[in-house]
Write a protein that holds these residues in place. Structure first.
Motif: not given
Length: 334
Positions: A254-258, A263-265, A272-275
């Motif tokens: 998830f971190l690698d692809k999203n 973070f930019n959009r 923060a909530g999704m992570c």
């Protein structure tokens, strides 16, 4: 005569005290400052119970995870007893099973761009997840790699199991969710049997898919692993470690692809909530892997806020940055 008088005086004092006690209103300690009286004791106990329940829910649910030293000792024993698997090229049954899963996922109608080409989404995702499982656990067993590649096998067909066909209540919702899990487990076990695996491997894969008779890796005690005659059931521990490895791999994928694109959009609070939701099941090794990756200072600060509370922060910092970073200052974390 003197004894009778003293007895009469004591009785009068007791009666006056009882009348004063019954006449005095019961005052809730938390309302004395405001002067509100007459709050019953039952209401006070309910309020106190609710306050304690809220305090419990705000704390970490359980500190006993697979990272607990007591469980880690059993993990090391399991690793010593388990023979090292051969390389992927020397596992023909695994290669056949992965090829069958890829063939099934290649029918996915939804596509995603991969290296300039449109690839079926489930096919791409299952390959990405398998790669991350091998990064987290280079000695992954056949069953773990099959689960990584096939846990979402042909999951687009789950839309045929409609929610409207079940009762509109909680038991209906749970039955609907279970039937979806059961469909995925049966489909994957069918492919595993076709590849030539034994019933033991099929049963292990089915139990992990359904979460049947397997404790939660984030809420694990030693007595959860005790089998008959008080012996440690290492098969249960093996299944628990599989689930934790899959959780780590999915979070890292998830971190690698999203993460960078989100973070930019998106606003920082939504990211923060999704992570926080996606990274909530990371193990200590998974947290170390996240912190070792290259992030910008702002991204690093956000990740430090949403990562789950580690079992021992000092151990994590020593793994990431060395002994000098393992400070015990309370402001070092969060």
């Amino acid at each position: 005569m003197h004894n009778c008088a003293s007895t009469h005086v004591q009785t009068s004092v007791r009666s006056v005290a009882c009348k004063a006690f019954t006449a005095a209103p019961s005052i809730c300690p938390r309302r004395r400052a405001s002067g509100n009286a007459g709050v019953c004791r039952i209401r006070h106990l309910q309020d106190a119970s609710g306050e304690r329940q809220q305090q419990r829910s705000s704390r970490h649910i359980c500190r006993a995870t697979v990272d607990d030293p007591e469980i880690q000792e059993l993990v090391r024993n399991l690793q010593q007893m388990t023979p090292e698997p051969p390389v992927l090229q020397d596992r023909p049954k695994l290669q056949k099973c992965l090829a069958l899963i890829d063939e099934a996922n290649a029918e996915d109608p939804s596509k995603v761009p991969v290296d300039g080409e449109q690839v079926p989404y489930r096919l791409a995702y299952s390959r990405w997840l398998t790669d991350w499982v091998l990064k987290v656990d280079p000695k992954a067993s056949d069953e773990l790699l099959i689960l990584a590649r096939g846990k979402n096998i042909q999951s687009w067909k789950l839309s045929d199991i409609k929610r409207d066909d079940y009762a509109p209540n909680t038991p209906g919702l749970r039955q609907w969710e279970y039937d979806r899990k059961r469909w995925l487990a049966d489909r994957l076990v069918e492919v595993v049997k076709e590849a030539g695996y034994e019933e033991t491997s099929c049963k292990l894969i089915e139990n992990v898919m359904l979460g049947k008779e397997i404790p939660d890796p984030r809420d694990l005690r030693k007595y959860d692993l005790i089998g008959s005659l008080g012996m440690i059931n290492y098969k249960i521990l093996q299944a628990v470690l599989m689930i934790q490895t899959l959780d780590d791999a999915e979070a890292l994928l998830f971190l690698d692809k999203n993460f960078s694109e989100m973070f930019n959009r998106m606003p920082a609070d939504e990211v923060a909530g999704m992570c926080k939701r996606e990274l909530s099941r990371l193990s200590q090794a998974g947290i170390v892997t996240v912190l070792k990756q290259q992030w910008s200072p702002v991204q690093q600060r956000l990740l430090q806020k949403v990562l789950p509370v580690p079992f021992k922060f000092n151990d994590i910092m020593m793994d990431v940055e060395g002994v000098a970073a393992a400070s015990t200052h309370p402001g070092d974390w969060r």
